[in-house]
Design a protein around this motif. Structure first.
Motif, mmCIF file in Angstrom:
data_model
loop_
_atom_site.group_PDB
_atom_site.id
_atom_site.type_symbol
_atom_site.label_atom_id
_atom_site.label_comp_id
_atom_site.label_asym_id
_atom_site.label_seq_id
_atom_site.Cartn_x
_atom_site.Cartn_y
_atom_site.Cartn_z
ATOM 1 N N ALA A 85 2.089 17.112 7.806
ATOM 2 C CA ALA A 85 0.922 16.203 7.549
ATOM 3 C C ALA A 85 -0.122 16.361 8.536
ATOM 4 O O ALA A 85 0.117 15.604 9.810
ATOM 5 C CB ALA A 85 1.484 14.888 7.334
ATOM 6 N N VAL A 86 -1.401 16.159 7.998
ATOM 7 C CA VAL A 86 -2.629 16.020 8.917
ATOM 8 C C VAL A 86 -3.309 14.891 8.300
ATOM 9 O O VAL A 86 -3.864 15.237 7.395
ATOM 10 C CB VAL A 86 -3.359 17.344 8.935
ATOM 11 C CG1 VAL A 86 -4.600 17.160 9.764
ATOM 12 C CG2 VAL A 86 -2.538 18.564 9.278
ATOM 13 N N GLY A 87 -3.256 13.737 9.017
ATOM 14 C CA GLY A 87 -4.126 12.639 8.447
ATOM 15 C C GLY A 87 -3.394 11.367 8.792
ATOM 16 O O GLY A 87 -2.865 11.279 10.287
ATOM 17 N N GLY A 88 -3.550 10.342 8.283
ATOM 18 C CA GLY A 88 -3.132 9.141 8.708
ATOM 19 C C GLY A 88 -1.863 8.670 8.003
ATOM 20 O O GLY A 88 -1.295 9.543 7.427
ATOM 21 N N GLY A 89 -1.559 7.326 7.843
ATOM 22 C CA GLY A 89 -0.231 6.740 7.421
ATOM 23 C C GLY A 89 -0.073 7.237 5.998
ATOM 24 O O GLY A 89 1.192 7.605 5.560
ATOM 25 N N SER A 90 -1.041 7.335 5.357
ATOM 26 C CA SER A 90 -0.961 7.720 3.816
ATOM 27 C C SER A 90 -0.440 9.021 3.721
ATOM 28 O O SER A 90 0.357 9.411 2.687
ATOM 29 C CB SER A 90 -2.367 7.310 3.144
ATOM 30 O OG SER A 90 -2.578 5.721 2.842
ATOM 31 N N VAL A 91 -1.384 9.734 4.502
ATOM 32 C CA VAL A 91 -0.851 11.432 4.109
ATOM 33 C C VAL A 91 0.462 11.417 4.733
ATOM 34 O O VAL A 91 1.312 12.206 4.181
ATOM 35 C CB VAL A 91 -1.635 12.049 4.981
ATOM 36 C CG1 VAL A 91 -1.225 13.522 5.078
ATOM 37 C CG2 VAL A 91 -3.393 12.220 4.542
ATOM 38 N N ILE A 92 0.937 10.939 5.782
ATOM 39 C CA ILE A 92 2.264 11.197 6.456
ATOM 40 C C ILE A 92 3.481 10.371 5.266
ATOM 41 O O ILE A 92 4.237 11.006 5.455
ATOM 42 C CB ILE A 92 2.488 10.414 7.767
ATOM 43 C CG1 ILE A 92 1.334 11.044 8.898
ATOM 44 C CG2 ILE A 92 3.874 10.491 8.357
ATOM 45 C CD1 ILE A 92 1.044 10.321 10.089
ATOM 46 N N ASP A 93 3.148 9.353 5.004
ATOM 47 C CA ASP A 93 4.108 8.797 3.813
ATOM 48 C C ASP A 93 4.231 9.605 2.571
ATOM 49 O O ASP A 93 5.390 9.701 2.120
ATOM 50 C CB ASP A 93 3.675 7.281 3.507
ATOM 51 C CG ASP A 93 3.683 6.181 4.528
ATOM 52 O OD1 ASP A 93 4.374 6.692 5.748
ATOM 53 O OD2 ASP A 93 3.660 5.053 4.230
ATOM 54 N N SER A 94 3.302 10.287 2.289
ATOM 55 C CA SER A 94 3.112 11.026 1.086
ATOM 56 C C SER A 94 4.149 11.995 1.493
ATOM 57 O O SER A 94 4.850 12.758 0.695
ATOM 58 C CB SER A 94 1.780 11.508 0.796
ATOM 59 O OG SER A 94 1.863 12.318 -0.508
ATOM 60 N N PRO A 123 10.719 5.462 10.649
ATOM 61 C CA PRO A 123 11.656 5.603 9.571
ATOM 62 C C PRO A 123 11.282 5.228 8.339
ATOM 63 O O PRO A 123 11.811 5.128 7.167
ATOM 64 C CB PRO A 123 13.071 5.256 10.047
ATOM 65 C CG PRO A 123 12.699 3.783 10.760
ATOM 66 C CD PRO A 123 11.270 4.208 11.393
ATOM 67 N N SER A 124 9.979 4.902 8.071
ATOM 68 C CA SER A 124 9.271 4.277 7.071
ATOM 69 C C SER A 124 8.353 4.982 6.019
ATOM 70 O O SER A 124 7.810 5.959 6.770
ATOM 71 C CB SER A 124 8.850 2.752 7.383
ATOM 72 O OG SER A 124 9.712 1.985 7.985
ATOM 73 N N ALA A 125 8.407 4.738 4.696
ATOM 74 C CA ALA A 125 7.460 5.357 4.093
ATOM 75 C C ALA A 125 7.066 4.359 2.790
ATOM 76 O O ALA A 125 8.007 4.020 2.500
ATOM 77 C CB ALA A 125 7.558 6.768 3.487
ATOM 78 N N VAL A 126 5.844 4.508 2.309
ATOM 79 C CA VAL A 126 5.611 3.353 1.217
ATOM 80 C C VAL A 126 4.622 4.265 0.166
ATOM 81 O O VAL A 126 3.492 5.076 0.554
ATOM 82 C CB VAL A 126 4.555 2.220 1.502
ATOM 83 C CG1 VAL A 126 4.287 1.536 0.471
ATOM 84 C CG2 VAL A 126 5.274 1.510 2.627
ATOM 85 N N ILE A 127 5.043 4.198 -1.044
ATOM 86 C CA ILE A 127 4.642 4.945 -1.953
ATOM 87 C C ILE A 127 4.034 3.840 -3.333
ATOM 88 O O ILE A 127 5.010 3.005 -3.708
ATOM 89 C CB ILE A 127 5.489 6.109 -2.746
ATOM 90 C CG1 ILE A 127 5.857 7.011 -1.423
ATOM 91 C CG2 ILE A 127 4.676 6.848 -3.869
ATOM 92 C CD1 ILE A 127 4.690 7.835 -1.033
ATOM 93 N N THR A 128 3.129 4.243 -4.055
ATOM 94 C CA THR A 128 2.735 3.613 -5.067
ATOM 95 C C THR A 128 3.010 4.317 -6.257
ATOM 96 O O THR A 128 2.428 5.538 -6.464
ATOM 97 C CB THR A 128 1.144 3.310 -5.037
ATOM 98 O OG1 THR A 128 0.976 2.422 -3.856
ATOM 99 C CG2 THR A 128 0.618 2.475 -6.130
ATOM 100 N N ASN A 129 3.509 3.941 -7.526
ATOM 101 C CA ASN A 129 3.800 4.501 -8.752
ATOM 102 C C ASN A 129 2.881 3.999 -9.727
ATOM 103 O O ASN A 129 2.690 2.576 -9.813
ATOM 104 C CB ASN A 129 5.181 4.029 -9.126
ATOM 105 C CG ASN A 129 5.622 4.735 -10.450
ATOM 106 O OD1 ASN A 129 4.616 5.254 -11.217
ATOM 107 N ND2 ASN A 129 6.763 4.712 -10.738
ATOM 108 N N GLU A 130 1.982 4.779 -10.137
ATOM 109 C CA GLU A 130 0.873 4.426 -10.894
ATOM 110 C C GLU A 130 1.254 4.012 -12.246
ATOM 111 O O GLU A 130 0.582 3.051 -12.802
ATOM 112 C CB GLU A 130 -0.145 5.753 -11.288
ATOM 113 C CG GLU A 130 -0.557 6.610 -10.028
ATOM 114 C CD GLU A 130 0.382 7.611 -9.682
ATOM 115 O OE1 GLU A 130 1.553 7.502 -9.601
ATOM 116 O OE2 GLU A 130 -0.108 8.696 -9.466
ATOM 117 N N GLU A 131 2.626 4.074 -12.791
ATOM 118 C CA GLU A 131 2.802 3.474 -13.827
ATOM 119 C C GLU A 131 3.411 1.966 -13.390
ATOM 120 O O GLU A 131 4.332 1.901 -12.716
ATOM 121 C CB GLU A 131 4.207 4.357 -14.500
ATOM 122 C CG GLU A 131 3.621 5.573 -15.120
ATOM 123 C CD GLU A 131 5.082 6.336 -15.673
ATOM 124 O OE1 GLU A 131 5.872 5.746 -16.078
ATOM 125 O OE2 GLU A 131 4.774 7.525 -16.023
#
Length: 389
Positions: free
Chosen positions: A95-104, A149-157
């Motif tokens: 992952a090359v980026g910030g928190g959104s990239v790393i969480d993804s 140890p955390s990650a956050v994802i958004t479900n478009e549905e």
């Protein structure tokens, strides 16, 4: 202090040009084919993409790539990444980026070996069965995802934003080069700093006694951000200041400052519904929500808020009136946010109260309550949103 077990297996390589080692280190780890995961065009404009890919090729590490990560990373792209990893036989995610990239990247890494729907893991309906190793090159100090140890994802549905904290989410290796931050736009600097401060305050506001060491460490980290954020907004080229912000962001969320104390996390849960429905920056939502949460809960433990006001913001009002001290500390936090260009009201980002009941119900989805400093019901959460209008 409460009992705890702490384990952080993430190796951190920190300093000038450290990301140039990525190809060699991945080869030494035995990586045969990796997924290079990133956001938009910024890593290509800055030259970072060329540096990373050249290093991979020089080290003989084959790679597939998937860009397009957005702030508040989407489940749809995660599933695309899982399919790509399976098709290409990927054995590591970079992952090359910030928190959104790393969480993804973390979600892709968990989902690739999982036989079911990765979203079920984030809903708590299933447990991870394994993961691909994740390595990160951090470009935005903010989320602390490079060692957490955390990650956050958004479900478009339904626009549901859900987090997962699990030991398998910790990256195995992260490269932190402060010089990579110099090209960040001011908005990302502000929002990233707000996220760092929120991670510190989610741990600071606790009802656990006998935690003076971690109190002092949290206070020191917060005071560092009060000094270094205005400084970096004046001079984005100051790598020494970037180094202190980047290291503070990592320490704020790798878990060490929360050991032995109950953490809260209500403000994050309340904010997640804002950024899920309105797609605002996470840090912007946090600078709006946190003062409102404070105003709603401070009477539950006035002494904790007095300590915050005195030690972090140097409030020196007469101690005969602890409530006045607590409220002044909250006011000074809001004033600081405004002084660096952060929003403190929903109106500042064009949000009205029309969807407050919906957001409050979604925020309290786990058992009908949220938070540990004070257990908040959906009705409580709705009042906090209204305080932020």
């Amino acid at each position: 202090m409460i009992d705890f077990t702490y384990y952080s297996p993430t190796e951190i390589i920190f300093g000038k040009d450290c990301h140039m080692q990525a190809g060699e280190r991945l080869r030494a780890m035995g990586a045969q084919k990796i997924l290079l995961h990133y956001g938009g065009a910024s890593i290509k404009r800055s030259g970072l993409y060329d540096q990373i890919t050249a290093g991979l090729r020089a080290a003989g590490v084959d790679f597939a790539e998937l860009g397009g990560v957005q702030p508040n990373p989407r489940l749809g792209l995660v599933k695309e990444g899982i399919a790509l990893c399976r098709k290409e036989g990927v054995d590591l995610v970079l992952a090359v980026g910030g928190g959104s990239v790393i969480d993804s990247a973390k979600a892709i890494a968990l989902g690739t070996p999982f036989s079911g729907d990765v979203w079920d893991i984030f809903l708590g309906k299933a447990q991870p069965t394994g993961r691909l190793p994740v390595v990160t090159v951090l470009t935005i100090p903010a989320a602390g995802s490079e060692s957490s140890p955390s990650a956050v994802i958004t479900n478009e549905e339904g626009w549901l934003k859900r987090g997962l904290t699990h030991p398998l989410n910790r990256p195995v290796l992260s490269f932190l080069n402060p010089a990579l931050c110099r090209t960040l736009p001011e908005s990302q600097i502000r929002y990233g700093a707000s996220d760092i401060m929120a991670h510190l305050m989610e741990r600071y506001f606790t009802n656990t006694d006998h935690v003076d060491l971690s109190d002092r460490l949290l206070e020191g980290a917060l005071r560092t951000m009060l000094i270094k954020l205005p400084a970096i907004l004046k001079d984005k080229e100051d790598v020494d200041t970037w180094a202190e912000i980047m290291w503070t962001g990592m320490v704020a969320h790798n878990g060490i400052l929360g050991m032995g104390r109950e953490e809260d996390w209500a403000s994050h849960g309340i904010e997640h519904e804002l950024s899920a429905l309105y797609d605002i920056a996470h840090g912007a939502g946090l600078s709006i929500v946190f003062p409102a949460w404070m105003k709603y809960v401070y009477k539950a433990n006035v002494g904790r808020f007095v300590q915050f006001a005195v030690r972090v913001f140097d409030v020196s009002l007469p101690f005969a009136d602890p409530e006045a001290i607590a409220l002044e500390g909250i006011a000074r936090l809001e004033a600081f946010y405004r002084s660096v260009g952060l929003p403190t009201r929903l109106a500042d980002v064009g949000i009205d109260g029309a969807r407050i009941p919906e957001m409050a119900e979604k925020a309290a989805f786990r058992g009908g309550w949220l938070g540990h400093f004070v257990s908040l019901t959906a009705a409580d959460i709705a009042e906090i949103y209204r305080l932020a209008l």
